[in-house]
Design an enzyme around this catalytic site. Sequence first.
Site, PDB file in Angstrom:
ATOM      1  N   CYS A 162     -29.351   3.056  -1.617  1.00  0.00           N
ATOM      2  CA  CYS A 162     -29.326   3.072  -0.260  1.00  0.00           C
ATOM      3  C   CYS A 162     -28.246   3.832   0.603  1.00  0.00           C
ATOM      4  O   CYS A 162     -27.247   4.231  -0.020  1.00  0.00           O
ATOM      5  CB  CYS A 162     -28.913   1.599   0.198  1.00  0.00           C
TER       6      CYS A 162
ATOM      7  N   CYS B 121     -17.710   1.898   4.703  1.00  0.00           N
ATOM      8  CA  CYS B 121     -16.493   2.279   4.203  1.00  0.00           C
ATOM      9  C   CYS B 121     -15.492   1.016   4.191  1.00  0.00           C
ATOM     10  O   CYS B 121     -15.409   0.325   5.171  1.00  0.00           O
ATOM     11  CB  CYS B 121     -15.734   3.379   5.308  1.00  0.00           C
TER      12      CYS B 121
ATOM     13  N   CYS C 137     -32.137  12.158  12.201  1.00  0.00           N
ATOM     14  CA  CYS C 137     -31.484  12.377  11.063  1.00  0.00           C
ATOM     15  C   CYS C 137     -32.235  13.254  10.076  1.00  0.00           C
ATOM     16  O   CYS C 137     -31.891  14.007   9.294  1.00  0.00           O
ATOM     17  CB  CYS C 137     -31.385  11.146  10.388  1.00  0.00           C
TER      18      CYS C 137
ATOM     19  N   CYS D 181      41.563  15.680 -17.322  1.00  0.00           N
ATOM     20  CA  CYS D 181      40.254  15.816 -16.758  1.00  0.00           C
ATOM     21  C   CYS D 181      39.348  17.044 -17.258  1.00  0.00           C
ATOM     22  O   CYS D 181      38.319  16.884 -17.217  1.00  0.00           O
ATOM     23  CB  CYS D 181      40.695  16.108 -15.337  1.00  0.00           C
TER      24      CYS D 181
ATOM     25  N   CYS E 259      42.517  32.460 -13.384  1.00  0.00           N
ATOM     26  CA  CYS E 259      42.400  32.624 -11.936  1.00  0.00           C
ATOM     27  C   CYS E 259      43.541  31.872 -11.312  1.00  0.00           C
ATOM     28  O   CYS E 259      43.930  32.036 -10.233  1.00  0.00           O
ATOM     29  CB  CYS E 259      41.472  31.902 -11.555  1.00  0.00           C
TER      30      CYS E 259
ATOM     31  N   CYS F  61      11.697  22.871 -37.286  1.00  0.00           N
ATOM     32  CA  CYS F  61      11.869  24.086 -37.914  1.00  0.00           C
ATOM     33  C   CYS F  61      13.123  24.683 -37.089  1.00  0.00           C
ATOM     34  O   CYS F  61      13.026  25.225 -36.010  1.00  0.00           O
ATOM     35  CB  CYS F  61      10.642  24.922 -37.905  1.00  0.00           C
TER      36      CYS F  61
ATOM     37  N   CYS G  82     -12.061   1.450   6.326  1.00  0.00           N
ATOM     38  CA  CYS G  82     -12.155   1.269   7.985  1.00  0.00           C
ATOM     39  C   CYS G  82     -13.287   0.571   8.426  1.00  0.00           C
ATOM     40  O   CYS G  82     -13.442   0.350   9.509  1.00  0.00           O
ATOM     41  CB  CYS G  82     -12.193   2.582   8.790  1.00  0.00           C
TER      42      CYS G  82
ATOM     43  N   HIS H 283     -29.742   5.156  13.750  1.00  0.00           N
ATOM     44  CA  HIS H 283     -30.985   5.725  12.753  1.00  0.00           C
ATOM     45  C   HIS H 283     -32.120   4.968  12.895  1.00  0.00           C
ATOM     46  O   HIS H 283     -33.046   5.350  12.543  1.00  0.00           O
ATOM     47  CB  HIS H 283     -30.257   5.551  11.440  1.00  0.00           C
TER      48      HIS H 283
END
Length: 478
Positions: free
Chosen positions: A280, A285, A310, A139, A131, A204, A288, A303
């Site tokens: 239960c 959680c 429920c 290099c 080219c 192999c 949170c 509840h």
Amino acid sequence: MDSEDDMLYEDDSDQMDDDEDDQDDFVDIGMDPEPTSAKHKNEEDFPYEVLTTEQIVRHMVDCIKEVNTVVQIPATITRILLTHFKWDKEKLMECYYDGDQDKLFSEAHVISPFKKTLGATAKKEMTGLECGHKFCSACWSRYLTTKIMDEGMGQKYSYLFFLYYTVLLNFVRDPKVKLKYQHLITNSFVECNRLLRWCPSPDCGHVIRVHYYDCKPVKCACNHVFCFACGENWHDPVKCKWLSKWIKKCDDDSETSNWIAANTKECPKCNATIEKDGGCNHMVCKRCKFDFCWVCLGPWEPHGSSWYNCNRYDEDEAKKARDAQEKSRAALQRYLFYCNRYMNHMQSLKFENKLYATIKYKMEDMQQHNMSWIEVQFLKKAVDVLCQCRQTLMFTYVFAFYLKKNNQSIIFEDNQKDLENATEQLSEYLERDITDDMLVDIKQKVQDKYRYCESRRKVLLDHVHEGYEKDLWEYNDP
């Protein structure tokens, strides 16, 4: 059309034909001095050859010369074009003569040999390619060494190495780098040629060469039997497509997700995944600190009030939750059913392979009781059949996992059951302690049973193959 680029092929081929040790382009990489290819033809008339690395290099050189005799262009460019067409010689020559040559060279990232170029130059430590772009010689050396040793030779760089091999010879002197380059070139040739495949067995270095591409079993010189199409252990009766899906399914965490969906719920406030580990229904959680009811997922506070319902069934909401969870639970149970049986036969097959050592001892012991070597071979034959049946049964559960229920699948399951029962009985016979007084009786039982196993295995496989030919099977892709 001789050129400096042709040295790799022309000189190498001549040196190989003359069995000379002094090779300019290919250093000794431990190849056999007088290789021979093993030609095979399996039970399904699928011819193939087992080749050594040296034979693959010769085959590559022969392919290049064959095409170059017709197209009459530098051998290096011929190799790039062959790589571009995955070594399909007929397709290359068809496009070369019937298509647009400039477009062909452009798509293959090759400078047309018919165009005048500036040519390679070397002056004051600067080197230019066809080219015309020039770079520092030091290099070039570092660049090529890094690409070969550290990065390998992906498709992005393979054209560069193929096209400018003379540059590599000029600037890469380290034998280790040249050796790595040769391995990369050979591997690239095999990987992109659909009629060649490396044996997948560890350590192999043989290659299987077939006459046409198909999903058929091949046996390497190392005795490893595998599917030529996908490289996995031979997996009749399941096809490569479904085996690939199965392996991916077993490897990824999709079944872990199914278990989570079937056995856990999400916090209605922060969506943290929670598993219930007590009786239960009052849940808190940990992330949170939200108090909620495990049953209805509503806030826990009301509840205790008399007005809170429920216990009242909300048909629409309950149906959505139930359907989603039941679907995940059913999918998990179905997968585990087939996976457990698949893994069980895989584990049994490993034990059966160890059985060869035990059987060898039994055969030697029998020969001490006035039985000839020929007469005791029935035991080895029985273990061979047992291993074949185990492997077939293992893959029948992969096939069955993706199979939709119909009349043909019922016949298949009956054949599977018969083979499985007979295989277990044969395994029991072979694991018994054989004494002198039961020698004749057990021999007849083992022979009858392994012959029956062979026949049932053939019936099962013939039925599946007939289903493939007549398009009788329907599939369910979960």
